[in-house]
Write a protein that holds these residues in place. Structure first.
Motif, PDB file in Angstrom:
ATOM      1  N   VAL A  45       5.072   1.826  -1.092  1.00 15.82           N
ATOM      2  CA  VAL A  45       4.226   1.692  -0.193  1.00 15.82           C
ATOM      3  C   VAL A  45       2.813   0.475  -0.887  1.00 15.82           C
ATOM      4  O   VAL A  45       2.081   1.586  -1.008  1.00 15.82           O
ATOM      5  N   GLU A  46       2.691  -0.552  -0.079  1.00 14.62           N
ATOM      6  CA  GLU A  46       1.224  -0.896  -0.010  1.00 14.62           C
ATOM      7  C   GLU A  46       0.663  -1.244   0.771  1.00 14.62           C
ATOM      8  O   GLU A  46       1.587  -1.842   2.199  1.00 14.62           O
ATOM      9  N   LEU A  47      -0.476  -1.473   1.142  1.00  9.53           N
ATOM     10  CA  LEU A  47      -1.143  -1.966   2.187  1.00  9.53           C
ATOM     11  C   LEU A  47      -0.796  -3.370   2.417  1.00  9.53           C
ATOM     12  O   LEU A  47      -0.102  -3.828   1.359  1.00  9.53           O
ATOM     13  N   LYS A  48      -0.658  -3.825   3.372  1.00 11.09           N
ATOM     14  CA  LYS A  48       0.087  -4.751   3.643  1.00 11.09           C
ATOM     15  C   LYS A  48      -1.286  -6.084   4.463  1.00 11.09           C
ATOM     16  O   LYS A  48      -2.378  -5.462   5.458  1.00 11.09           O
ATOM     17  N   ILE A  49      -2.099  -6.203   3.243  1.00 10.70           N
ATOM     18  CA  ILE A  49      -3.351  -7.594   3.413  1.00 10.70           C
ATOM     19  C   ILE A  49      -2.584  -8.241   4.588  1.00 10.70           C
ATOM     20  O   ILE A  49      -2.052  -8.879   4.513  1.00 10.70           O
ATOM     21  N   ASP A  50      -3.975  -8.493   5.516  1.00 12.34           N
ATOM     22  CA  ASP A  50      -3.719  -9.180   6.730  1.00 12.34           C
ATOM     23  C   ASP A  50      -4.923 -10.588   6.213  1.00 12.34           C
ATOM     24  O   ASP A  50      -5.492 -10.655   6.731  1.00 12.34           O
TER      25      ASP A  50
ATOM     26  N   THR B 132      -1.040 -22.960  -1.650  1.00 13.84           N
ATOM     27  CA  THR B 132      -0.994 -21.808  -0.535  1.00 13.84           C
ATOM     28  C   THR B 132       0.305 -21.952  -0.454  1.00 13.84           C
ATOM     29  O   THR B 132       0.931 -22.562  -0.959  1.00 13.84           O
ATOM     30  N   ARG B 133       1.325 -21.144   0.365  1.00 18.08           N
ATOM     31  CA  ARG B 133       2.790 -20.520   0.937  1.00 18.08           C
ATOM     32  C   ARG B 133       2.597 -21.958   1.436  1.00 18.08           C
ATOM     33  O   ARG B 133       4.306 -22.367   1.429  1.00 18.08           O
ATOM     34  N   GLY B 134       2.740 -22.474   1.973  1.00 23.68           N
ATOM     35  CA  GLY B 134       3.323 -23.739   2.843  1.00 23.68           C
ATOM     36  C   GLY B 134       4.791 -23.159   4.034  1.00 23.68           C
ATOM     37  O   GLY B 134       4.981 -22.112   4.067  1.00 23.68           O
TER      38      GLY B 134
ATOM     39  N   ALA C 188      -3.672  -9.179  -6.240  1.00 21.23           N
ATOM     40  CA  ALA C 188      -2.473  -9.719  -6.850  1.00 21.23           C
ATOM     41  C   ALA C 188      -1.422  -8.507  -6.147  1.00 21.23           C
ATOM     42  O   ALA C 188      -1.140  -6.698  -6.210  1.00 21.23           O
ATOM     43  N   TYR C 189      -0.368  -8.876  -6.200  1.00 20.48           N
ATOM     44  CA  TYR C 189       1.291  -7.978  -5.590  1.00 20.48           C
ATOM     45  C   TYR C 189       2.242  -8.199  -5.930  1.00 20.48           C
ATOM     46  O   TYR C 189       3.240  -6.988  -6.528  1.00 20.48           O
ATOM     47  N   GLN C 190       2.323  -9.148  -7.277  1.00 24.50           N
ATOM     48  CA  GLN C 190       3.573  -9.682  -7.159  1.00 24.50           C
ATOM     49  C   GLN C 190       3.758 -10.334  -8.973  1.00 24.50           C
ATOM     50  O   GLN C 190       2.598 -11.379  -8.877  1.00 24.50           O
TER      51      GLN C 190
ATOM     52  N   TRP D  48      15.486  -5.573  -0.645  1.00 23.55           N
ATOM     53  CA  TRP D  48      14.717  -4.502  -0.821  1.00 23.55           C
ATOM     54  C   TRP D  48      12.879  -4.614  -1.009  1.00 23.55           C
ATOM     55  O   TRP D  48      12.419  -3.695  -1.306  1.00 23.55           O
ATOM     56  N   ALA D  49      13.032  -4.444   0.258  1.00 24.64           N
ATOM     57  CA  ALA D  49      11.581  -4.680   0.883  1.00 24.64           C
ATOM     58  C   ALA D  49      11.555  -5.017   2.284  1.00 24.64           C
ATOM     59  O   ALA D  49      12.105  -5.868   2.670  1.00 24.64           O
ATOM     60  N   ILE D  50      10.382  -4.868   3.066  1.00 21.82           N
ATOM     61  CA  ILE D  50      10.104  -4.760   4.065  1.00 21.82           C
ATOM     62  C   ILE D  50       8.982  -4.336   5.135  1.00 21.82           C
ATOM     63  O   ILE D  50       8.319  -3.478   4.116  1.00 21.82           O
TER      64      ILE D  50
HETATM   65  N1  LIG Z   1       0.341  -9.012   2.536  1.00 20.93           N
HETATM   66  C1  LIG Z   1       1.010  -7.915   1.552  1.00 20.93           C
HETATM   67  O1  LIG Z   1      -0.204  -7.291   1.225  1.00 20.93           O
HETATM   68  C2  LIG Z   1       1.988  -8.281   0.682  1.00 20.93           C
HETATM   69  C3  LIG Z   1       2.270  -7.297  -0.080  1.00 20.93           C
HETATM   70  N2  LIG Z   1       1.069  -6.770  -0.304  1.00 20.93           N
HETATM   71  N3  LIG Z   1       3.647  -6.702  -0.977  1.00 20.93           N
HETATM   72  C4  LIG Z   1       4.414  -8.623  -0.698  1.00 20.93           C
HETATM   73  O2  LIG Z   1       5.240  -8.524  -0.995  1.00 20.93           O
HETATM   74  C5  LIG Z   1       6.259 -10.130  -0.886  1.00 20.93           C
HETATM   75  C6  LIG Z   1       6.670 -10.016  -2.458  1.00 20.93           C
HETATM   76  C7  LIG Z   1       9.013  -9.915  -1.793  1.00 20.93           C
HETATM   77  C8  LIG Z   1       8.886  -9.581  -0.681  1.00 20.93           C
HETATM   78  C9  LIG Z   1       7.545  -9.276  -0.287  1.00 20.93           C
HETATM   79  N4  LIG Z   1       3.942  -9.385   0.748  1.00 20.93           N
HETATM   80  C10 LIG Z   1       2.573  -8.881   0.831  1.00 20.93           C
HETATM   81  O3  LIG Z   1       2.496 -10.202   2.085  1.00 20.93           O
HETATM   82  C11 LIG Z   1       3.676 -11.123   2.934  1.00 20.93           C
HETATM   83  C12 LIG Z   1       4.050 -12.405   2.173  1.00 20.93           C
HETATM   84  C13 LIG Z   1       4.817 -13.596   3.370  1.00 20.93           C
HETATM   85  C14 LIG Z   1       4.892 -12.233   4.074  1.00 20.93           C
HETATM   86  C15 LIG Z   1       3.534 -11.268   3.974  1.00 20.93           C
HETATM   87  O4  LIG Z   1       2.814 -11.186   4.582  1.00 20.93           O
END
Ligand SMILES: NC(=O)c1c(N)nc(OC2CCCC2)nc1O[C@@H]1CCC[C@@H]1O
Length: 324
Positions: free
Chosen positions: A109-114, A132-134, A219-221, A303-305
């Protein structure tokens, strides 16, 4: 007196090491004054001897490149979005779907950085492209701007032919407050929140402006972790730290969804305890092989939410930002 190119090389290593200690390990080794003195000497020597200037020199972090527009770039792999969970029921449902396909599972479980997703590409250890993501498939190439972010290494610390990294670019709350104070004094419109300020700062055509915005990056991936024999998300995070990236340290590992749910509840109360905005938590299956087994739906990984924090009353947020 060592020759100039040796002095330049020594300065570069000292400056990048200081960046890594400060932004990667959060353990500063040089004072700001010492750091600035080294950087000014490097900039002066490179000006006097342009034959030694290279694009991956830390002197390039101060910016000075003015783009006319941002070229489009296709991502090596699509950047996916995340399904959202809003309460315990959603998380139990997520866990049930996961366990229908894999037996024993562990969650990170990671913080979801905004902030906003930024994809980085390194070739032979050097940062060659950032975007950028685009729309997830095609993003905007903003490499010059990303080079001004000290938390983004210009060179990897360990040998790698090619490395694709994903992470979140963000603006720390302190930078956001200072920026809006400056804009208010200059009679300019204010940014509504750090996320918008980060997006605006990363999409500046003049990288000197980006350099002044004091942005951060977590960085996370990495793409194809299995090629690097990285067997879990926690191993990926350790690898990214070893390579010199700033990795958010607030991640936890749980083996039962009930523990994840309890942690989500705790974090709702603690969400403002960090020097950057978070809008929830990202829950991931830890084992990479199980991630592969679970695969993806049309738009997001199975595998993620993302667990999204409940919306707050505006006055609470404003009061929190101003007072704190
Ligand atoms: N915003 C975050 O901190 C964050 C995170 N810590 N980890 C992931 O893992 C991705 C990898 C594959 C599925 C999601 N995504 C994050 O942000 C996502 C990117 C797109 C929507 C979310 O903001």
């Amino acid at each position: 007196m060592p020759d100039v190119s040796q002095r330049i090389e020594a300065l570069r290593e000292q400056i990048e090491e200081a960046n890594y200690q400060y932004y990667g390990l959060d353990q500063p080794t040089l004072s700001d004054a010492e750091y600035d003195a080294l950087l000014q000497e490097l900039i002066r020597l490179e000006k006097e001897h342009p034959e030694f200037l290279t694009p991956d020199s830390p002197s390039q972090r101060v910016g000075g490149y003015i783009a006319k527009e941002f070229p489009k770039v296709r991502h090596a792999e699509a950047l996916l979005s995340l399904d959202n969970a809003f309460d315990a029921g959603d998380l139990l449902e997520f866990d049930r779907r996961v366990r229908a396909l894999v037996a024993e599972v562990e969650y990170v479980v990671e913080l979801k950085i905004d902030g906003l997703t930024v994809a980085l590409t390194y070739e032979d250890g050097a940062l060659v492209r950032g975007a950028t993501r685009g729309d997830g498939e095609v993003g905007e190439e903003i490499t010059a701007n990303l080079k001004t972010i000290p938390a983004i290494p210009l060179r990897l610390r360990k040998q790698a032919d090619r490395l694709d990294v994903r992470g979140e670019g963000y603006m720390p709350k302190g930078s956001f407050l200072r920026l809006n104070q400056e804009r208010e004094e200059a009679g300019q419109p204010l940014f509504a929140n750090p996320r918008n300020a980060a997006a605006g700062s990363l999409r500046q055509l003049d990288s000197r402006i980006t350099a002044q915005r004091k942005l951060g990056y977590f960085a996370y991936q990495v793409l194809t972790p299995e090629e690097g024999e990285l067997a879990s998300q926690t191993a990926v995070l350790d690898y990214l730290k070893e390579q010199g990236f700033s990795v958010n340290p607030e991640y936890r590992v749980f083996s039962a969804i009930e523990e994840v749910i309890a942690y989500c509840g705790e974090m709702v109360e603690k969400r403002h305890n960090y020097p950057y905005d978070i809008d929830g938590l990202v829950i991931k299956v830890n084992d990479i092989a199980q991630q592969r087994e679970l695969g993806f739906t049309a738009k997001s990984p199975r595998w993620a939410i993302a667990y999204k924090f409940p919306a707050e009353q505006v006055e609470t947020v404003v009061e929190d930002i101003v007072i704190r």
